[in-house]
Design a protein around this motif. Structure first.
Motif, PDB file in Angstrom:
ATOM      1  N   PRO B 411       0.832  -1.206   0.000  1.00 31.65           N
ATOM      2  CA  PRO B 411       0.000   0.000   0.000  1.00 31.65           C
ATOM      3  C   PRO B 411       0.865   1.254   0.000  1.00 31.65           C
ATOM      4  N   HIS B 412       0.276   2.348  -0.509  1.00 26.96           N
ATOM      5  CA  HIS B 412       0.981   3.628  -0.618  1.00 26.96           C
ATOM      6  C   HIS B 412       2.293   3.432  -1.382  1.00 26.96           C
ATOM      7  N   SER B 413       2.160   2.962  -2.626  1.00 27.74           N
ATOM      8  CA  SER B 413       3.319   2.566  -3.429  1.00 27.74           C
ATOM      9  C   SER B 413       4.357   3.646  -3.599  1.00 27.74           C
ATOM     10  N   ALA B 414       3.903   4.877  -3.702  1.00 28.91           N
ATOM     11  CA  ALA B 414       4.886   5.927  -3.970  1.00 28.91           C
ATOM     12  C   ALA B 414       5.904   5.970  -2.831  1.00 28.91           C
ATOM     13  N   LEU B 415       5.394   5.868  -1.607  1.00 22.61           N
ATOM     14  CA  LEU B 415       6.285   5.884  -0.451  1.00 22.61           C
ATOM     15  C   LEU B 415       7.162   4.630  -0.432  1.00 22.61           C
ATOM     16  N   VAL B 416       6.540   3.475  -0.746  1.00 24.15           N
ATOM     17  CA  VAL B 416       7.305   2.228  -0.753  1.00 24.15           C
ATOM     18  C   VAL B 416       8.417   2.308  -1.794  1.00 24.15           C
ATOM     19  N   GLY B 417       8.097   2.867  -2.956  1.00 25.62           N
ATOM     20  CA  GLY B 417       9.111   3.045  -3.998  1.00 25.62           C
ATOM     21  C   GLY B 417      10.253   3.911  -3.494  1.00 25.62           C
ATOM     22  N   GLU B 418       9.900   4.993  -2.800  1.00 26.82           N
ATOM     23  CA  GLU B 418      10.939   5.870  -2.234  1.00 26.82           C
ATOM     24  C   GLU B 418      11.833   5.117  -1.251  1.00 26.82           C
ATOM     25  N   ARG B 419      11.180   4.318  -0.392  1.00 25.89           N
ATOM     26  CA  ARG B 419      11.942   3.583   0.615  1.00 25.89           C
ATOM     27  C   ARG B 419      12.849   2.548  -0.045  1.00 25.89           C
ATOM     28  N   LEU B 420      12.331   1.844  -1.045  1.00 31.33           N
ATOM     29  CA  LEU B 420      13.152   0.838  -1.734  1.00 31.33           C
ATOM     30  C   LEU B 420      14.350   1.529  -2.402  1.00 31.33           C
ATOM     31  N   ALA B 421      14.085   2.697  -2.988  1.00 30.49           N
ATOM     32  CA  ALA B 421      15.164   3.412  -3.672  1.00 30.49           C
ATOM     33  C   ALA B 421      16.167   3.976  -2.670  1.00 30.49           C
ATOM     34  N   ALA B 422      15.695   4.293  -1.467  1.00 28.76           N
ATOM     35  CA  ALA B 422      16.574   4.915  -0.468  1.00 28.76           C
ATOM     36  C   ALA B 422      17.453   3.889   0.247  1.00 28.76           C
ATOM     37  N   ALA B 423      17.130   2.596   0.089  1.00 32.56           N
ATOM     38  CA  ALA B 423      17.894   1.578   0.809  1.00 32.56           C
ATOM     39  C   ALA B 423      19.350   1.583   0.321  1.00 32.56           C
ATOM     40  N   ASP B 424      20.271   1.287   1.229  1.00 35.43           N
ATOM     41  CA  ASP B 424      21.683   1.202   0.828  1.00 35.43           C
ATOM     42  C   ASP B 424      21.915  -0.037  -0.028  1.00 35.43           C
ATOM     43  N   LEU B 425      21.063  -1.053   0.185  1.00 34.74           N
ATOM     44  CA  LEU B 425      21.236  -2.297  -0.571  1.00 34.74           C
ATOM     45  C   LEU B 425      19.873  -2.928  -0.808  1.00 34.74           C
ATOM     46  N   LEU B 426      19.520  -3.112  -2.084  1.00 40.55           N
ATOM     47  CA  LEU B 426      18.292  -3.828  -2.413  1.00 40.55           C
ATOM     48  C   LEU B 426      18.660  -4.982  -3.334  1.00 40.55           C
ATOM     49  N   VAL B 427      18.382  -6.179  -2.878  1.00 38.10           N
ATOM     50  CA  VAL B 427      18.677  -7.384  -3.662  1.00 38.10           C
ATOM     51  C   VAL B 427      17.358  -8.071  -3.971  1.00 38.10           C
TER      52      VAL B 427
END
Lengths: 457, 697
Positions: B411-427
Motif C-alpha cells: 500500500p501507498h506505493s509511492a512511499l514504498v518506492g521511495e523507501r526501496l530506492a533509499a535503501a543502501d542495498l536492495l537485492v
C-alpha cells in the motif's frame, strides 16, 4: 480523588466511559448509577417483553478495572464550588469534570387507577423503560399498550408476535404522529391490524383496574398488563438544583458543556440547539464527541440527523430527516401496500423522507441521507430497489461473451462450428469455453443446438 | 499410440499444479519441440477445469525478457550483467559492511506467498541464522494475516479451509464474505453450484450475479454487517444453543457487543437492508450443511482480524465449524499462501506455525538447525512497518527480496518506492524483471514453477508436489541454491543449507514436528506415491488430517472461542475533497502485481490496463464517460485507469484492480493504515476523488 465523574449508566454514560478508557487507558473515571444492576441496553427491552431475549442478555460489556462503578447509588446534589457530588450512601465524590447522563423518565398520563396511593404504579401496569418495568409485567394474558409512538408501536408488535392479544390505544388519530403523515400512518395501522394488533387511534384510556381498562368511548378492554409508552421527560433535577441552565433538558453547547464549563450533559437529559434528541444514536454521538474532548482530542457536536427506523422484521418503516421540510422536489409513490414521500433539495439531496414497505429504498435512502449523496436521477428504480432500464448501445451478437473465464464469444463459437467443431464437446475442445467455472455449460449446449438447427434448416 | 506421438514413446509429461492461486489446480505439462502445452488433470479441486490464467501459464516459461544472468548496479547507476560470483560477493560484502556498522538488523528479508514450502522454510532459516536478523516478513501480510490471527484466536490453529474443497459440494448454503471467486478462482465455483450463495460484496461481482442473495455493504462496514447478522441469529432464535454450550466459549461477551447491532442499525451503517440480513441468516440456519467463507474483501481492512472474527462468531453461533459437512474457512489467495505462512517467513513465527517468542519452540527449532536457541532473533516488524522504515535510520538499510514485487503490491506505493530506492542495498531474486527489480542494486535470476521441484500447500491444507518439466535455462539458479551460496559466503557451513528440495522438506518436517502445522510425517516420497495428505500429519503412518476440529478445537480445552468485537470506522472517511470510496481487487486475467500475467500475451491483450468501475451517475458528475481515462486521487497520490460505468455498483464506491505498474498502480492511492492485531493494510477503503486524466490518452 478527582478525575471524571459520570452520573448515569444508560447507553450515553456507558458509551462515554468505554470511549474515555479506549482513548486514554489511564483516565480516572467514576460512575454513579441509581439502578442496582449492571448497565444494560434498554433499546432491546421490547425483545425481552416478547421473550426473544432474556433480561441478562441486555447487559452491556463491563468496564475495565480502571473504572469505579458505584451501583445502586443515587446522586443527591452537586456542590459546584467544592466540585463534589453528594450521594445517598453518605459519600462525596470530587471531580475535575462531571458528566450528567441522567437520562429521562417516562411520562405517566393522568389516569384513574394507574397509581397506587403511595405514588407507585398499580400492579399489572408499567412503563417500558427499565428491566425492572419489564419484570413487573405479567408474562401472559391480554396486553394494552398506551401510546402509539415509536416505542408503543414496537412494543405492541413485539408482544403480538410473542402470541399475546394486544390492544394499542393512541390518542392521536395517526400512529407515530410526530414522524408520519396520514398515508403512512394508515399503512402502519393496517399492517399492525393484519398481524392481529387491535389499533384504537383517537382514543384515550380513562381508567385502569386489575384485569381491564376503560376507554373514553365507554368500552372495556381486557388487560392483564398495561404498558405505558406515553413519552419521556428529561431528568434534570440535579442540574436544576445546582443552578445550571435547564429548559426542557439541561442546556449544552457544541462542546457538550452546561452553563458550568466543568459540567457536561449528554443523552436523553441534554438539550442541544433547542432540542432533546431522545434517540440512542444521538446519545452515542454525544458520548463519542465528549470522550474525545475529555481526553485531549478535538471535536464539536453539531446535532445528530433525525432518523427513525422501526426495529423488527415488519413493517419496513423508515423516517429520515424532516419529511415535512419544503424542498425543490417531492417524490411520491403510493399504492395499497407501499408508500414513499421524499423531499429533495435543488441538488437532489434528501431533506427528509418517509418510506413504508420499501426495504431496499429504506436502506439506500438512509445511506444517501447520512452521507449527503444526491439521489440517482432514476428515482423510481431507486425506490423500487431495481436497476434502471438503460438503452445500452446495441452490441453485435457475435461480440457477446458466453464464457467469461476464457473470454469466448458467440462469434468465436460460431467460427469454431464452421471449422468443424460441430458438437458441444468439440466446441469446448476448440475454444476452452466451459472449462473454468463451468457456469456457461447450459448456454453452450443450447447454442450448439441452435447452430445444429441452423445447419439443418 | 496416437499418430501424433513422436517416435520413441509418448511426450514427456509431468503432473504438477498451476503456478498461480491457492486452488493449485492440477495440471499436466508436456513439451514438444520446445513448446510446452498444459492440460487440466482430474485433481479433485479443479476436476478437469482451468481458468484462462492456467491455460496460458506455459507462456511464462518462455517470457522473452526472462532474467538469465545476475545484474549488478554499476557506478554509473545502471544495472548490468555480472557473473554469479561477482553478484553474490557484492551482496554478502555489502550485507557484512552494513551489519558491521549498524548491527544485525541493518539487513532485512522479504519473502512471498508464492514460494514453495522448501523455499519459505529455508528463507526463514537463512534470515535468522545466516543473516542473523529479526527483520523478516512477506507479502502474505497483505493477504492472509487478518484471517490467520482471527482463525488462530477462534480455533487454536489456522488452516485456511479446515476441510477439503470437495466438502463444499454437499452444502445447501454458503456465505461468501468479500470473495469474488468467479474472477479469482473460477474452478472453485464448480463445488458451489448446488448451494444457495449469499455473497457479501460492495460490487455486484460476477460471483454476486450467481447468488441467491447479494448483500452490498458500503466499503469498510463489513464488521457492522457481520454483527447485525449475529444479532439476527440470536433474536430470531436461530442459534445452535447446544453447540454453543458444548463446543465453544465466550458467547456472552461477543453477544454484548452484537447486542447493540440490531439489523436496522447495521443497515444504517452498512446500507444492507435489514430484511436481507434476516433472510441471509435464515438461509444459513435452515441448511443442513452450510459454510461461511471469507476472502480479502472482509480481511483487507485496518480492522480485518476483527471483521473475520465477527464472521467466525456467526458461524459458531449457527454451529457450523468442526461439524462434518459444515464450517468456516478463509479462501487463501496466493499459490502457497497457506504453506508460506507456516514455516518461518512471518516476523513472529518459526517453522510449524510456532511462535518465535515461545521458549520451547525456539529450543526445538534451534536443535534442528544446530544452533544455540539464544542466537535466534526475536520477533521482527510486520511488512508495512518494515518497508516504511527501510533506509530511514529507524529501520533496516538493506533488503533482500525473494518472490515478491512490493513496489506494486504494497500500500501507498509511492512511499514504498521511495523507501526501496533509499535503501543502501536492495537485492531481488526473481525470474522476470519487475518494478522492484528495476530499483535493485543486485538482481539474481532464479528458476520458476515448471523448472523446479518442491511442495506447495493449497487452500485446504493439502500438500502438493510441484514438479519440473525442464531444467532452468543456463545462467539461472534455484532459490535454494542462491540461499546456500549466500549463506556460505556469510560463514555458514554448506550442509546447513541443502539445495535438494527433498532434503529441505525432510528438515522442514523435523522442524515442524510437534507444532500446529506438523508436516513431519509427510515426505516427497509419500506425495509421489499419490497419497492425499493434509496437515497435521505427525508420523509416517499417519493418514493426514483432511478435516480439523471434528472432535475438538485446537485450544487446550478443546473449545472454540467467540471473540468480543466491536465495529469501528475505516481509518479514512470520505470528505469534501475526497468524496468517494475506492476499493481495490483482482480481475480474472491477472494475478497479484501482474509481473507474471502481464507477460502472457493472451492475458495482457485481453486486459492491458486497469479499468475503473464507477456508477454512471457518479461518472457523469465527474464528467467521465466510458472509455475515458480517469485520474483517481487520494491523500497519498493519484493513479490512472480507463473508465467503465457499471449500473450495479454503489454510487459512493469505485473499484480499481491492482495488477498494473507505473502510473496505473492502484496502490498509489491505497491507505497504509494497518490492523493493530495482524498488520494487514487497508487496501479496501481509501477516500478518493475522480476526474478526467488530462494529458493522458
Amino acid at each position: 480523588m478527582s478525575g471524571i465523574v459520570v452520573i448515569g449508566t444508560g447507553p450515553a454514560g456507558h458509551r462515554l466511559v468505554t470511549r474515555l478508557r479506549r482513548h486514554d487507558g489511564t483516565a480516572a473515571v467514576r460512575v454513579i448509577g441509581a439502578e442496582r444492576r449492571p448497565a444494560y441496553n434498554r433499546v432491546l427491552l421490547t425483545d425481552v417483553l416478547a421473550g426473544r431475549l432474556r433480561p441478562g442478555q441486555l447487559e452491556l460489556p463491563a468496564h475495565d478495572g480502571g473504572v469505579r462503578v458505584h451501583q445502586g447509588v443515587t446522586a443527591l446534589g452537586i456542590d459546584r464550588r467544592g466540585r463534589l457530588v453528594h450521594t445517598d450512601d453518605g459519600r462525596a465524590h470530587g471531580y475535575d469534570r462531571l458528566v450528567l447522563a441522567t437520562g429521562a423518565r417516562p411520562v405517566l398520563p393522568v389516569l384513574r387507577g394507574l397509581l397506587r396511593p403511595d405514588g407507585g404504579m398499580a400492579e399489572g401496569a408499567a412503563a417500558v423503560r427499565t428491566l425492572a418495568d419489564a419484570a413487573r409485567l405479567p408474562g401472559e394474558g391480554p396486553a394494552v399498550v398506551l401510546g402509539g409512538g415509536v416505542l408503543g408501536v414496537e412494543t405492541a408488535l413485539a408482544l403480538r408476535r410473542s402470541g399475546r392479544d394486544v390492544v394499542l390505544v393512541h390518542r392521536n388519530r395517526r400512529l407515530m404522529n410526530r414522524q408520519l403523515d396520514d398515508r403512512s400512518a394508515d399503512l402502519l395501522a393496517g399492517q399492525m391490524r393484519s398481524e392481529g394488533v387491535v389499533v384504537e387511534c383517537g382514543r384515550r384510556v380513562r381508567a385502569f383496574a386489575p384485569g381491564r381498562v376503560l376507554l373514553d368511548d365507554g368500552r372495556t378492554v381486557p388487560c392483564a398488563a398495561l404498558l405505558v409508552c406515553a413519552g419521556v421527560r428529561p431528568v434534570t433535577g440535579l442540574a436544576r438544583t445546582a443552578g445550571l441552565a435547564v429548559r426542557r433538558g439541561v442546556v449544552v453547547d457544541g462542546l457538550l458543556r452546561t452553563s458550568d464549563p466543568r459540567i457536561h450533559a449528554i443523552g436523553d437529559c441534554a438539550e442541544y440547539d433547542g432540542t432533546v434528541a431522545g434517540r440512542v444514536t444521538a446519545a452515542w454521538d454525544q458520548a463519542d464527541t465528549l470522550a474525545a474532548l475529555l481526553t485531549g482530542g478535538t471535536g464539536h457536536y453539531r446535532g445528530t440527523p433525525p432518523a427513525t427506523r422501526l426495529r423488527g422484521p415488519r413493517p419496513e418503516l423508515a423516517v429520515i430527516g424532516r419529511p415535512d421540510a419544503s424542498g425543490a422536489e417531492t417524490v411520491l409513490l403510493s399504492d395499497s401496500e407501499r408508500y414513499a414521500r421524499l423531499v429533495l433539495d435543488a441538488g437532489g439531496r434528501l431533506l427528509g423522507g418517509i418510506l413504508f414497505g420499501l426495504p431496499e429504498a429504506a436502506a439506500a435512502a438512509g445511506q444517501h441521507y447520512a452521507h449527503g449523496l444526491p439521489l440517482p436521477p432514476a428515482r423510481l428504480a431507486f425506490l423500487l430497489g431495481t436497476r434502471p432500464v438503460r438503452t445500452a448501445p446495441a452490441r453485435p451478437a457475435d461480440d457477446l461473451v458466453v464464457c467469461h473465464c476464457n473470454i469466448v464469444t458467440r462469434g468465436q463459437l460460431a467460427a469454431a462450428w464452421r471449422s468443424g467443431s460441430t458438437s458441444a464437446a468439440q466446441l469446448v475442445a476448440a475454444t476452452r469455453a466451459t472449462t473454468g467455472c463451468g457456469g456457461c455449460l447450459a448456454e453452450i449446449t443450447e447454442f450448439s443446438r441452435e447452430l445444429a438447427g441452423d445447419g439443418a434448416a | 499410440m496416437s499418430p501424433s506421438s513422436p517416435p520413441g514413446g509418448p511426450l514427456p509429461a509431468v503432473h504438477t499444479h498451476c503456478p498461480y492461486c491457492a486452488l493449485q489446480c492440477g495440471t499436466i505439462l508436456s513439451e514438444r519441440d520446445g513448446a510446452v502445452t498444459v492440460e487440466p488433470s482430474d485433481f479433485p479441486v479443479n476436476q478437469g477445469a482451468l481458468c484462462r490464467k492456467g491455460w496460458t501459464a506455459p507462456a511464462l516459461l518462455d517470457a522473452p525478457d526472462r532474467l538469465r544472468h545476475p545484474l549488478v548496479r554499476r557506478a554509473d547507476g545502471v544495472l548490468r550483467p555480472a557473473s554469479w560470483d561477482e553478484a553474490l560477493d557484492t551482496v554478502t560484502d555489502r550485507v557484512r559492511a552494513l551489519q558491521a556498522v549498524h548491527g544485525r538488523d541493518a539487513v532485512a528479508v522479504f519473502g512471498g506467498g508464492g514460494l514453495t514450502n522448501e523455499k519459505a522454510y529455508l528463507l526463514g532459516k537463512f534470515a535468522r541464522v545466516a543473516v542473523g536478523t529479526s527483520l523478516i516478513d512477506y507479502n502474505g501480510r497483505f493477504c492472509m494475516s487478518a484471517a490467520a490471527v482471527a482463525g488462530t484466536a477462534a480455533f487454536g490453529t489456522d488452516r485456511g479451509l479446515p476441510f477439503p474443497v470437495t466438502d463444499l459440494g454437499g452444502a445447501q448454503a454458503v456465505l461468501l464474505a468479500g470473495a469474488n471467486i468467479a474472477e479469482t478462482m473460477p474452478p472453485l465455483l464448480r463445488h458451489l453450484d448446488r448451494a444457495e450463495l449469499i455473497v457479501v460484496d460492495p460490487r455486484r461481482s460476477r460471483t454476486a450475479d450467481r447468488a441467491k442473495l447479494h448483500l452490498s455493504p458500503r466499503p469498510g462496514t463489513d464488521l457492522a454487517l457481520a454483527l447485525g447478522l449475529l444479532h439476527a441469529a440470536v433474536t430470531e432464535g436461530l442459534c445452535d444453543d447446544s453447540y454453543i454450550a458444548e463446543r465453544t466459549g465466550g458467547f456472552d461477551a461477543a453477544w454484548r457487543h452484537a447486542a447493540a447491532w440490531w439489523p436496522e442499525r447495521a443497515e444504517e451503517v452498512s446500507g444492507v437492508p435489514a430484511r436481507l440480513q434476516r433472510e441471509a441468516v435464515r438461509i444459513l440456519a435452515r441448511a443442513r450443511h452450510a459454510y461461511v467463507l471469507t476472502g480479502r474483501g472482509a480481511e483487507q481492512h485496518s480492522k480485518g482480524a476483527d471483521t473475520v472474527a465477527a464472521y467466525i462468531n456467526l458461524a459458531l453461533a449457527l454451529g457450523l465449524p468442526g461439524r462434518a459437512g459444515s464450517g468456516y474457512g478463509c479462501l487463501t489467495g496466493q499459490g502457497n499462501g497457506q504453506g508460506g505462512r507456516e514455516h518461518g517467513q512471518k516476523a513472529d513465527q518459526l517453522p510449524g506455525y510456532r511462535r518465535i517468542d515461545d521458549p520451547d519452540a525456539r529450543a526445538h527449532v534451534a536443535a534442528v538447525w544446530g544452533v544455540d536457541p539464544r542466537s535466534l532473533p526475536g520477533p521482527g516488524r510486520p511488512a508495512v512497518e518494515l518497508l516504511q522504515s527501510l533506509g530511514t535510520g529507524q529501520g533496516p538499510r538493506g533488503l533482500l527480496v525473494f518472490g515478491s514485487n512490493p513496489a506494486v503490491s504494497a500500500p501507498h506505493s509511492a512511499l514504498v518506492g521511495e523507501r526501496l530506492a533509499a535503501a543502501d542495498l536492495l537485492v531481488v531474486a526473481d525470474f522476470v524483471p519487475s518494478e522492484t527489480t528495476h530499483l535493485a542494486d543486485v538482481v539474481l535470476p532464479v528458476a520458476q514453477w515448471a523448472e523446479e521441484e518442491g511442495t506447495m500447500t493449497n487452500l485446504e491444507g493439502r500438500l502438493l508436489r510441484r514438479r519440473a518439466l525442464r531444467p532452468p535455462p543456463p545462467g539461472v539458479r534455484t532459490d535454494l541454491e542462491v540461499l546456500r551460496d549466500l549463506a556460505v559466503r556469510l560463514g555458514q557451513p554448506p550442509g546447513r543449507f541443502p539445495v535438494e528440495p527433498r532434503e529441505v522438506f525432510d528438515e522442514l518436517g523435523r522442524a515442524s514436528r510437534g507444532g500446529p502445522a506438523d508436516y513431519s510425517g509427510i515426505s516427497h516420497r509419500r506425495l509421489d506415491a499419490q497419497e492425499t495428505l493434509h496437515w497435521p500429519c505427525p508420523t509416517d503412518e499417519h493418514p493426514g488430517t483432511p478435516r480439523l476440529f471434528l472432535h475438538r478445537f485446537a485450544h487446550p480445552d478443546g473449545r472454540a472461542r467467540f471473540a468480543p468485537v466491536e465495529h469501528r470506522d475505516a481509518a479514512e472517511s470520505p470528505s469534501a475533497r475526497y468524496p468517494l470510496i475506492a476499493t481495490t481487487g483482482r480481475t480474472l486475467a491477472h494475478y497479484q502485481s501482474g509481473a507474471q500475467t502481464r507477460r502472457v500475451p493472451e492475458l495482457n491483450a485481453g486486459v492491458p490496463e486497469p479499468v475503473l468501475e464507477i456508477h454512471p451517475d457518479t461518472a457523469a458528475r465527474a464528467r467521465l464517460a466510458d472509455g475515458m481515462l480517469a485520474r483517481i486521487s487520494s491523500a497519498r497520490g493519484s493513479a490512472v485507469a480507463r473508465v467503465r460505468t457499471v449500473d450495479s455498483l454503489r454510487a459512493d464506491t469505485v473499484f480499481l484492480p491492482f495488477h498494473f505498474p507505473g502510473a496505473y498502480r492502484a496502490n498509489l492511492i491505497t491507505n497504509p493504515a494497518t490492523d493493530p492485531r495482524s498488520g494487514m493494510p487497508e487496501f479496501k477503503v481509501a477516500a478518493v476523488r475522480v476526474e478526467p486524466a488530462t494529458g493522458w490518452t
